[in-house]
Design an enzyme around this catalytic site. Sequence first.
Site, PDB file in Angstrom:
ATOM      1  N   CYS A  82       0.674  -1.287   0.286  1.00 53.90           N
ATOM      2  CA  CYS A  82       0.310   0.030   0.053  1.00 53.90           C
ATOM      3  C   CYS A  82       1.173   1.383   0.014  1.00 53.90           C
ATOM      4  CB  CYS A  82      -0.849   0.098   1.283  1.00 53.90           C
ATOM      5  SG  CYS A  82      -2.089   1.111   0.672  1.00 53.90           S
ATOM      6  N   HIS A 139      -3.458  -4.985   0.340  1.00 54.94           N
ATOM      7  CA  HIS A 139      -3.235  -5.933   1.737  1.00 54.94           C
ATOM      8  C   HIS A 139      -3.217  -7.391   1.674  1.00 54.94           C
ATOM      9  CE1 HIS A 139      -2.734  -1.642   4.025  1.00 54.94           C
ATOM     10  NE2 HIS A 139      -3.106  -1.325   2.968  1.00 54.94           N
ATOM     11  N   GLU A 184      -1.491  -9.266   3.507  1.00 54.24           N
ATOM     12  CA  GLU A 184      -2.080  -9.757   4.930  1.00 54.24           C
ATOM     13  C   GLU A 184      -3.478  -9.828   5.342  1.00 54.24           C
ATOM     14  OE1 GLU A 184      -1.130  -6.991   4.265  1.00 54.24           O
ATOM     15  OE2 GLU A 184      -1.358  -5.032   6.092  1.00 54.24           O
TER      16      GLU A 184
HETATM   17  N1  GLN Z   1      -2.247   6.504   3.255  1.00 53.69           N
HETATM   18  C1  GLN Z   1      -2.401   5.996   1.861  1.00 53.69           C
HETATM   19  C2  GLN Z   1      -3.398   5.849   1.561  1.00 53.69           C
HETATM   20  O1  GLN Z   1      -4.114   6.107   1.753  1.00 53.69           O
HETATM   21  C3  GLN Z   1      -1.943   3.882   2.094  1.00 53.69           C
HETATM   22  C4  GLN Z   1      -3.009   3.654   2.656  1.00 53.69           C
HETATM   23  C5  GLN Z   1      -2.248   2.457   3.558  1.00 53.69           C
HETATM   24  O2  GLN Z   1      -0.960   1.699   3.122  1.00 53.69           O
HETATM   25  N2  GLN Z   1      -2.838   1.698   3.665  1.00 53.69           N
HETATM   26  O3  GLN Z   1      -3.621   5.377   0.020  1.00 53.69           O
END
Ligand code: GLN
Length: 596
Positions: A400, A527, A529
Amino acid sequence: MKYILVTGGVISGIGKGVIASSFGTILKSCGISVTSIKIDPYINIDAGTFSPYEHGEVYVLDDGGEVDLDLGNYERFLDIVLHKDNNITTGKIYEHVIKKERKGDYLGKTVQVVPHITDAIQEWVEKVSKQPVNRDGKLPEVCIIELGGTIGDIEGMPFVEAFRQFQFRVKKENFCCAHVSLVPSPKSTGEPKTKPTQSSVRELRGLGLSPDLIICRSEKPIGNNIKDKISNFCHVAPDQVITIHDLSSIYRVPLLMQEQGIVQYLNERLQLSVRMPLPIDFMNTWGNLAERIDHLRKPVNIALVGKYTKLEDAYASVIKSLQHASIKVGYKLKLTLIDAAYLESESKETDPVAYHQAWQNLCSSDGVIVPGGFGQRGITGKIEACKWCREHNKPLLGICLGLQTIVIEYARNVLHLKDANSTEIDPDTKNPVVIDMPEHNQGNMGGTMRLGQRATRFVTTVSTLRQLYGNPEIIQERHRHRYEVNPKYVEVLEASGLKFVGHDEENVRMEIVELEGHEYYIATQFHPEYLSRPLKPSPPFLGLILASTGKLKSYLERGCRLTPTQFSDNDSDEGSSTEFYLQNNLSEDLLKATVI
Ligand code: GLN
């Protein structure tokens, strides 16, 4: 439907969630389909706005629910898919009741905690417990309900009262209560003390709930004399007292509970019709897994470059995914949490020791992970880490925000767009390589991200990650972000080697990036995970561990299979599956080796 309510006594943080999940694991091994509900008696509607510093990570579900990280334990232990309604908070219940009041559903009545809030709780539990949580759509037979906090907390009172009524509503043979309590052994006395457990059981009874099982948590094993004492003083039979001391891995918890006759007890108490005696190989998979974890020896050093490095729970699912992958490859995970801010050049002046330590940790690792995150702090350090991995052919997995920092770094240092940035960090940059997604930016902070399960389509067959996933065209993973790679820059980035090998279904959002010619330099906007399982590690994590141990190439050449010799040099070794190293951190004892 059968219900097992799990309450906590004395203090929180003694593994109530793991014990509740273990009930599920055991029943699932008996062929019973299980669901779970986690109750958090705080007023927040959900965990979406929580600080990872205080509560640990925000766990994300398929349906986009942002929930307490305990739901992650349930999903991983039971290999199920939960819904946002499986996490109840006081805020959600009040919101529901207040909406009904405005609609006129209680016309003419005074709306009160008893009966309106308590009724709403019972109805919610009954409704949610019946929702299928298996991919096959099978209806659950048993619902484990974990009540957060400890008995006696003001916030928990309406819930306790709701369950006091609920036990009569669903009848005795369909409801039981397991109370998880602490049995401390103060150094001054040197022996386990049962008084705290006695008083918390008394308190529970005073509120109208009688424990059917008392689960005693202790540091060291508790002898039978103490067990008998608890049975005597708390008015339960000896087989209703279960003792769980600290174990080498949490996989051992269901095994220890099972050994103490939980199946026999629940079978009778809840009339479950489990055939007895249990088969000889009952829970063998768990036993084997626990054995394997205890015998891992060869280390794989992974550096996690993050922001919330003071609290291991802030990266709970990421750490567990790394563990799942390490176990599969046959390595003991040695994880170093590096505070990204210490990799930044300013800290060379302000805290030179921490700066050099951070770089030493990064450089001496076998592989690096840059997990998700929000906001400005530590961004430069994460970008530095990405640069170092790119230039030194060091395996890197970005998740992300980690994908976004990879893109920023590449734009700055390879495309020479010096001010390239994310609009999250610099809204006025001339080179916004990461921009916000307009439809998800509505001014509110709660529940306004691109959340939950979405499809990613591989747009090429030349992709390491595609191979690791088993060569599908489409994969489903969970998301939680507000910003995305700016499509305008994709062409130039790709032309110089940074390939966006996976897009979303509409072909506008960049989901996976891979650097051509690098050992393993991969990042995902999703994500991964959240879908990793102890026996089914998430492919991006598996790839990182394989690359970090020099096994990725042979693994892929063998059609995604490990060589049989890989585990043979793991001699037996006492100790946990994971060692943690925290920079500038004194609370290592906080970091228990939790695997699931
Ligand atoms: N802050 C970044 C976004 O909002 C990444 C978010 C995250 O890593 N979950 O896109």
